[in-house]
Write a protein that holds these residues in place. Structure first.
Motif, PDB file in Angstrom:
ATOM      1  N   TYR A 139      65.150  75.657  14.491  1.00 25.79           N
ATOM      2  CA  TYR A 139      63.954  76.381  14.928  1.00 25.79           C
ATOM      3  C   TYR A 139      63.014  76.667  13.756  1.00 25.79           C
ATOM      4  O   TYR A 139      61.793  76.599  13.895  1.00 25.79           O
ATOM      5  N   ILE A 140      63.603  76.966  12.591  1.00 19.88           N
ATOM      6  CA  ILE A 140      62.798  77.376  11.443  1.00 19.88           C
ATOM      7  C   ILE A 140      62.121  76.184  10.765  1.00 19.88           C
ATOM      8  O   ILE A 140      60.951  76.259  10.376  1.00 19.88           O
ATOM      9  N   TRP A 146      55.210  72.684   9.207  1.00 20.70           N
ATOM     10  CA  TRP A 146      53.821  72.902   9.610  1.00 20.70           C
ATOM     11  C   TRP A 146      53.056  73.605   8.489  1.00 20.70           C
ATOM     12  O   TRP A 146      51.936  73.237   8.141  1.00 20.70           O
ATOM     13  N   GLY A 147      53.723  74.630   7.902  1.00 20.94           N
ATOM     14  CA  GLY A 147      53.131  75.339   6.768  1.00 20.94           C
ATOM     15  C   GLY A 147      51.944  76.173   7.188  1.00 20.94           C
ATOM     16  O   GLY A 147      52.086  77.187   7.880  1.00 20.94           O
ATOM     17  N   ASP A 148      50.777  75.755   6.830  1.00 23.31           N
ATOM     18  CA  ASP A 148      49.535  76.475   7.126  1.00 23.31           C
ATOM     19  C   ASP A 148      49.207  76.316   8.612  1.00 23.31           C
ATOM     20  O   ASP A 148      49.038  75.210   9.108  1.00 23.31           O
ATOM     21  N   PRO A 153      49.403  70.274  12.916  1.00 28.68           N
ATOM     22  CA  PRO A 153      50.873  70.265  12.964  1.00 28.68           C
ATOM     23  C   PRO A 153      51.410  68.869  12.715  1.00 28.68           C
ATOM     24  O   PRO A 153      50.690  67.876  12.873  1.00 28.68           O
ATOM     25  N   PRO A 154      52.687  68.746  12.328  1.00 30.27           N
ATOM     26  CA  PRO A 154      53.285  67.422  12.115  1.00 30.27           C
ATOM     27  C   PRO A 154      53.230  66.585  13.389  1.00 30.27           C
ATOM     28  O   PRO A 154      53.237  67.109  14.504  1.00 30.27           O
ATOM     29  N   SER A 155      53.165  65.287  13.208  1.00 34.53           N
ATOM     30  CA  SER A 155      53.067  64.384  14.366  1.00 34.53           C
ATOM     31  C   SER A 155      54.419  64.123  15.015  1.00 34.53           C
ATOM     32  O   SER A 155      54.488  63.604  16.125  1.00 34.53           O
ATOM     33  N   THR A 156      55.509  64.446  14.302  1.00 36.20           N
ATOM     34  CA  THR A 156      56.855  64.279  14.858  1.00 36.20           C
ATOM     35  C   THR A 156      57.558  65.624  14.877  1.00 36.20           C
ATOM     36  O   THR A 156      57.126  66.577  14.222  1.00 36.20           O
TER      37      THR A 156
END
Length: 294
Positions: A139-140, A146-148, A153-156
């Motif tokens: 979950y974390i 993603w960070g900021d 957001p990441p694509s995967t």
């Protein structure tokens, strides 16, 4: 690979939902009327499977999009967390079923003195807590990637990792292999081997009951071997090679099938499930006969 993932996900969903809904209704009724520890354990196993199946459409969507995460990103960590927690929760619950059967046959008198449904409830709560804590990284990590929040957001989803992230993930996966797979599997093997040995020596057990008990033992061990070994082996291989193996998603398919194989264990473990299933089959046969005659 996309078509294979989709095929197994759809098969699991179509076969698992009706079987687990039937089992859920049966165990709810049984727990309300005359609860036994085995009923509490099997009810929780059914709930775990139903939660898993409820989130499976999100994995179908991911597979259809070539493992790109195009859904709202907050669903990514939630789906991954629920997906893996319910898988490992099943290993603990299946082990608890084995322990309950072992104690009931090998130590029947001592076990009868402390055979209380509330102990099974405590065990189930403990299982959910242990698996949730151990899988919290699932979950974390997506939020850490993603960070900021203002950034894209990441694509995967929980798929590509940096070297530092991989170092954390691989150690967690090895711990999952040792604690949530190896230990339950060894306990399960010990319980069911001794369960079968004692059962085989009892002279007053009917042939049908003996075969049912053998089916329960062998079926549970088969579910462990078929459903959980491939995926957990990928943890060890990945740790040794220091990489996230590309075939992990294929290995995970065997664990996915657990949701539609658990009802076999319900059938061998519960007379109530067998009774309901036989009644449903009689009703289906009767309706087919009426349609044929009409």
């Amino acid at each position: 690979m996309r078509l294979l993932l989709l095929a197994v996900y759809i098969l699991t969903f179509l076969a698992g939902v009706p079987a687990n809904v039937l089992a859920f209704r049966t165990f709810c009724r049984k727990v309300r009327t005359r609860a036994a520890p085995i009923d509490v354990l099997l009810l929780n196993l059914t709930i775990s499977d139903l939660i898993f199946l409820a989130f499976l459409p999100f994995k179908m969507k991911e597979a259809s999009d070539h493992m790109q995460w195009l859904l709202p990103f907050p669903l990514c960590p939630l789906t991954g967390f629920v997906f893996y927690v319910t898988i490992y929760n099943s290993t603990l619950l299946l082990t608890a079923v084995g322990v309950e059967r072992y104690l009931g046959v090998v130590h029947p008198f001592r076990y009868a003195l402390c055979r209380r449904p509330r102990y099974a409830v405590v065990a189930c709560v403990l299982f959910w807590a242990v698996t949730s804590l151990n899988l919290s990284v699932v979950y974390i990590m997506p939020y850490a990637q993603w960070g900021d929040i203002a950034a894209e957001p990441p694509s995967t989803c929980y798929l590509n990792f940096t070297e530092s992230e991989l170092g954390i993930i691989l150690r967690v996966r090895l711990e999952l292999f040792l604690v949530l797979f190896c230990v339950p599997f060894l306990i399960c093997c010990f319980c069911y081997v001794n369960f079968l040995l004692v059962l085989w020596r009892l002279p007053n057990i009917g042939r049908r009951k003996r075969l049912r008990a053998m089916g329960l033992a062998l079926g549970t061990l088969a579910v462990f071997a078929v459903c959980f070994v491939p995926y957990n082996v990928s943890h060890v291989v990945g740790f040794v090679r220091h990489e996230s193996e590309h075939w992990r998603n294929v290995a995970l398919l065997s664990s996915t099938l657990n949701a539609c194989l658990d009802p076999l264990i319900f059938y061998f473990s519960s007379a109530a499930v067998r009774s309901v299933l036989k009644r449903c089959l009689r009703n289906v046969v009767a309706k087919m006969h009426i349609l044929k005659c009409g």
